[in-house]
Each structure stands twice: as C-alpha cells, then as structure tokens.
Design a protein around this motif. Structure first.
Motif, PDB file in Angstrom:
ATOM      1  N   GLU A  29       0.830  -1.208   0.000  1.00 45.08           N
ATOM      2  CA  GLU A  29       0.000   0.000   0.000  1.00 45.08           C
ATOM      3  C   GLU A  29       0.867   1.261   0.000  1.00 45.08           C
ATOM      4  O   GLU A  29       0.579   2.231  -0.703  1.00 45.08           O
ATOM      5  CB  GLU A  29      -0.917  -0.012   1.230  1.00 45.08           C
ATOM      6  CG  GLU A  29      -1.910   1.108   1.304  1.00 45.08           C
ATOM      7  CD  GLU A  29      -3.041   0.991   0.284  1.00 45.08           C
ATOM      8  OE1 GLU A  29      -3.694   2.015   0.054  1.00 45.08           O
ATOM      9  OE2 GLU A  29      -3.279  -0.082  -0.273  1.00 45.08           O
ATOM     10  N   VAL A  30       1.936   1.229   0.766  1.00 50.05           N
ATOM     11  CA  VAL A  30       2.826   2.376   0.884  1.00 50.05           C
ATOM     12  C   VAL A  30       3.788   2.448  -0.302  1.00 50.05           C
ATOM     13  O   VAL A  30       4.296   3.511  -0.649  1.00 50.05           O
ATOM     14  CB  VAL A  30       3.599   2.318   2.228  1.00 50.05           C
ATOM     15  CG1 VAL A  30       4.647   3.396   2.334  1.00 50.05           C
ATOM     16  CG2 VAL A  30       2.615   2.421   3.396  1.00 50.05           C
ATOM     17  N   GLY A  31       4.040   1.307  -0.929  1.00 54.79           N
ATOM     18  CA  GLY A  31       4.962   1.273  -2.058  1.00 54.79           C
ATOM     19  C   GLY A  31       6.419   1.295  -1.629  1.00 54.79           C
ATOM     20  O   GLY A  31       7.284   1.778  -2.347  1.00 54.79           O
ATOM     21  N   LEU A  32       6.672   0.789  -0.447  1.00 51.90           N
ATOM     22  CA  LEU A  32       8.034   0.758   0.090  1.00 51.90           C
ATOM     23  C   LEU A  32       8.199  -0.538   0.855  1.00 51.90           C
ATOM     24  O   LEU A  32       7.320  -0.922   1.628  1.00 51.90           O
ATOM     25  CB  LEU A  32       8.247   1.947   1.027  1.00 51.90           C
ATOM     26  CG  LEU A  32       9.581   2.069   1.749  1.00 51.90           C
ATOM     27  CD1 LEU A  32      10.708   2.344   0.752  1.00 51.90           C
ATOM     28  CD2 LEU A  32       9.509   3.210   2.758  1.00 51.90           C
ATOM     29  N   HIS A  33       9.285  -1.221   0.629  1.00 51.72           N
ATOM     30  CA  HIS A  33       9.583  -2.437   1.369  1.00 51.72           C
ATOM     31  C   HIS A  33      10.897  -2.209   2.089  1.00 51.72           C
ATOM     32  O   HIS A  33      11.907  -1.887   1.466  1.00 51.72           O
ATOM     33  CB  HIS A  33       9.680  -3.648   0.433  1.00 51.72           C
ATOM     34  CG  HIS A  33       9.756  -4.939   1.163  1.00 51.72           C
ATOM     35  ND1 HIS A  33      10.895  -5.365   1.800  1.00 51.72           N
ATOM     36  CD2 HIS A  33       8.821  -5.888   1.388  1.00 51.72           C
ATOM     37  CE1 HIS A  33      10.673  -6.525   2.376  1.00 51.72           C
ATOM     38  NE2 HIS A  33       9.418  -6.864   2.133  1.00 51.72           N
ATOM     39  N   VAL A  34      10.885  -2.328   3.394  1.00 46.22           N
ATOM     40  CA  VAL A  34      12.051  -2.032   4.214  1.00 46.22           C
ATOM     41  C   VAL A  34      13.247  -2.871   3.781  1.00 46.22           C
ATOM     42  O   VAL A  34      14.382  -2.404   3.802  1.00 46.22           O
ATOM     43  CB  VAL A  34      11.733  -2.241   5.714  1.00 46.22           C
ATOM     44  CG1 VAL A  34      12.949  -1.992   6.563  1.00 46.22           C
ATOM     45  CG2 VAL A  34      10.599  -1.317   6.135  1.00 46.22           C
ATOM     46  N   GLY A  35      13.013  -4.089   3.339  1.00 41.59           N
ATOM     47  CA  GLY A  35      14.097  -4.958   2.917  1.00 41.59           C
ATOM     48  C   GLY A  35      14.839  -4.456   1.688  1.00 41.59           C
ATOM     49  O   GLY A  35      15.935  -4.919   1.388  1.00 41.59           O
ATOM     50  N   GLN A  36      14.264  -3.505   0.969  1.00 42.19           N
ATOM     51  CA  GLN A  36      14.898  -2.949  -0.226  1.00 42.19           C
ATOM     52  C   GLN A  36      15.908  -1.861   0.110  1.00 42.19           C
ATOM     53  O   GLN A  36      16.672  -1.445  -0.740  1.00 42.19           O
ATOM     54  CB  GLN A  36      13.842  -2.350  -1.160  1.00 42.19           C
ATOM     55  CG  GLN A  36      12.864  -3.365  -1.694  1.00 42.19           C
ATOM     56  CD  GLN A  36      11.706  -2.685  -2.416  1.00 42.19           C
ATOM     57  OE1 GLN A  36      11.311  -1.582  -2.091  1.00 42.19           O
ATOM     58  NE2 GLN A  36      11.165  -3.380  -3.399  1.00 42.19           N
ATOM     59  N   LEU A  37      15.892  -1.379   1.328  1.00 43.63           N
ATOM     60  CA  LEU A  37      16.740  -0.254   1.703  1.00 43.63           C
ATOM     61  C   LEU A  37      18.055  -0.722   2.303  1.00 43.63           C
ATOM     62  O   LEU A  37      18.110  -1.714   3.022  1.00 43.63           O
ATOM     63  CB  LEU A  37      16.002   0.636   2.710  1.00 43.63           C
ATOM     64  CG  LEU A  37      14.667   1.186   2.215  1.00 43.63           C
ATOM     65  CD1 LEU A  37      13.958   1.924   3.325  1.00 43.63           C
ATOM     66  CD2 LEU A  37      14.872   2.094   1.021  1.00 43.63           C
ATOM     67  N   THR A  38      19.100  -0.001   2.021  1.00 39.74           N
ATOM     68  CA  THR A  38      20.407  -0.318   2.571  1.00 39.74           C
ATOM     69  C   THR A  38      20.708   0.609   3.742  1.00 39.74           C
ATOM     70  O   THR A  38      19.997   1.592   3.975  1.00 39.74           O
ATOM     71  CB  THR A  38      21.501  -0.125   1.505  1.00 39.74           C
ATOM     72  OG1 THR A  38      21.587   1.276   1.197  1.00 39.74           O
ATOM     73  CG2 THR A  38      21.211  -0.929   0.247  1.00 39.74           C
ATOM     74  N   ALA A  39      21.779   0.312   4.444  1.00 38.57           N
ATOM     75  CA  ALA A  39      22.201   1.176   5.545  1.00 38.57           C
ATOM     76  C   ALA A  39      22.475   2.590   5.029  1.00 38.57           C
ATOM     77  O   ALA A  39      22.176   3.575   5.710  1.00 38.57           O
ATOM     78  CB  ALA A  39      23.437   0.595   6.218  1.00 38.57           C
ATOM     79  N   ALA A  40      23.016   2.689   3.825  1.00 39.82           N
ATOM     80  CA  ALA A  40      23.291   4.008   3.247  1.00 39.82           C
ATOM     81  C   ALA A  40      21.995   4.776   2.986  1.00 39.82           C
ATOM     82  O   ALA A  40      21.946   5.995   3.142  1.00 39.82           O
ATOM     83  CB  ALA A  40      24.084   3.863   1.954  1.00 39.82           C
ATOM     84  N   ASP A  41      20.920   4.071   2.613  1.00 36.26           N
ATOM     85  CA  ASP A  41      19.626   4.722   2.383  1.00 36.26           C
ATOM     86  C   ASP A  41      19.040   5.264   3.689  1.00 36.26           C
ATOM     87  O   ASP A  41      18.390   6.302   3.700  1.00 36.26           O
ATOM     88  CB  ASP A  41      18.606   3.743   1.792  1.00 36.26           C
ATOM     89  CG  ASP A  41      18.958   3.276   0.390  1.00 36.26           C
ATOM     90  OD1 ASP A  41      19.517   4.071  -0.379  1.00 36.26           O
ATOM     91  OD2 ASP A  41      18.671   2.107   0.086  1.00 36.26           O
ATOM     92  N   LEU A  42      19.251   4.521   4.757  1.00 26.69           N
ATOM     93  CA  LEU A  42      18.628   4.855   6.030  1.00 26.69           C
ATOM     94  C   LEU A  42      19.434   5.838   6.868  1.00 26.69           C
ATOM     95  O   LEU A  42      18.870   6.545   7.690  1.00 26.69           O
ATOM     96  CB  LEU A  42      18.398   3.583   6.849  1.00 26.69           C
ATOM     97  CG  LEU A  42      17.445   2.575   6.223  1.00 26.69           C
ATOM     98  CD1 LEU A  42      17.419   1.297   7.038  1.00 26.69           C
ATOM     99  CD2 LEU A  42      16.049   3.150   6.093  1.00 26.69           C
ATOM    100  N   GLY A  43      20.718   5.863   6.684  1.00 19.57           N
ATOM    101  CA  GLY A  43      21.575   6.695   7.530  1.00 19.57           C
ATOM    102  C   GLY A  43      21.912   5.947   8.816  1.00 19.57           C
ATOM    103  O   GLY A  43      21.182   5.035   9.223  1.00 19.57           O
ATOM    104  N   PRO A  44      22.998   6.306   9.464  1.00 23.02           N
ATOM    105  CA  PRO A  44      23.482   5.519  10.606  1.00 23.02           C
ATOM    106  C   PRO A  44      22.513   5.456  11.787  1.00 23.02           C
ATOM    107  O   PRO A  44      22.340   4.397  12.391  1.00 23.02           O
ATOM    108  CB  PRO A  44      24.787   6.197  10.997  1.00 23.02           C
ATOM    109  CG  PRO A  44      24.835   7.484  10.267  1.00 23.02           C
ATOM    110  CD  PRO A  44      23.874   7.410   9.128  1.00 23.02           C
ATOM    111  N   GLU A  45      21.866   6.565  12.136  1.00 21.68           N
ATOM    112  CA  GLU A  45      20.994   6.562  13.313  1.00 21.68           C
ATOM    113  C   GLU A  45      19.744   5.708  13.083  1.00 21.68           C
ATOM    114  O   GLU A  45      19.389   4.862  13.905  1.00 21.68           O
ATOM    115  CB  GLU A  45      20.601   7.987  13.691  1.00 21.68           C
ATOM    116  CG  GLU A  45      19.832   8.052  14.998  1.00 21.68           C
ATOM    117  CD  GLU A  45      19.550   9.476  15.440  1.00 21.68           C
ATOM    118  OE1 GLU A  45      19.273   9.658  16.624  1.00 21.68           O
ATOM    119  OE2 GLU A  45      19.598  10.406  14.608  1.00 21.68           O
TER     120      GLU A  45
END
Length: 120
Positions: free
Chosen positions: A86-102
């Motif tokens: 529904e949101v069009g985002l899957h957390v598993g697709q994101l890398t540490a670089a996408d999320l940032g260290p914190e």
C-alpha cells in the motif's frame, strides 16, 4: 592499517544487544516523532489508525518513513505485506546508506530484539 580500512569498533548489532525491545521502540518513536509512551499495541491499523499512519508516513523523510513502516509492520505482522504494498516501500529494499546511521541502528535494534512469541 589506515583509518579507511579499519573496521568500526562497534556495530549496530553490538548496541542492539545492550537494549531491549521497549527501549528500541522508544528510540524509534522519537525519530519518527510519535509519543514515546505509545506501545506497539497502540499502533493499530483498524479504524482511523490506518489513515493517520498513511498521513504520518507522507510527512516523513524516506529514512524515517522506512522506520515507521517497519514499526507498523512489527505491530501488525498479519498485515505487513499488504501495508508495504500500500505504501509502495519495502524495508528490505533499503540499505544502511539509504537509512543513515541513526535510523539504521534503531531499525537493527528493533528487529534484533523483536519476538513474535511473548514468552521469548
């Protein structure tokens, strides 16, 4: 060995083991600007909860949006697949670089300490 090739002294997983799920949840709530006292059970997708969640997701930058989505999926595991679609985002697709260290550290902490069986 120079500083560029030197391994970090602590990883997100090392820190995750020092805190329990409730503490990680509170840190995550602060990052996504939710009341820290809200427990996972209070993040229901029933009724107006879904509309409020979707509105909140739209207002956040992508790393915090991914964290809030992960929190909603942990709080509503039977609806996690539907919610991510529904949101069009899957957390598993994101890398540490996408999320940032914190955000990455808090997400790893939540996932490392989450238990689907309350007796664990």
């Amino acid at each position: 060995m120079n500083a560029a090739t030197q391994a970090p002294q602590r990883s997100a997983l090392d820190t995750a083991q020092a805190l329990d799920f409730t503490q990680w949840w509170q840190r995550a709530a602060e990052l996504v600007e939710l009341p820290a006292e809200d427990a996972p059970g209070e993040m229901s997708l029933a009724g107006v909860g879904l509309a409020l969640l979707l509105k909140r997701l739209q207002a956040l930058p992508r790393p915090c949006r991914a964290l809030l989505l992960a929190m909603a999926c942990l709080a509503n595991p039977t609806q996690a697949q539907w919610l991510q679609a529904e949101v069009g985002l899957h957390v598993g697709q994101l890398t540490a670089a996408d999320l940032g260290p914190e955000v990455f550290q808090v997400l790893v902490g939540l996932l490392a300490t989450f238990h689907t069986n309350p007796s664990n």
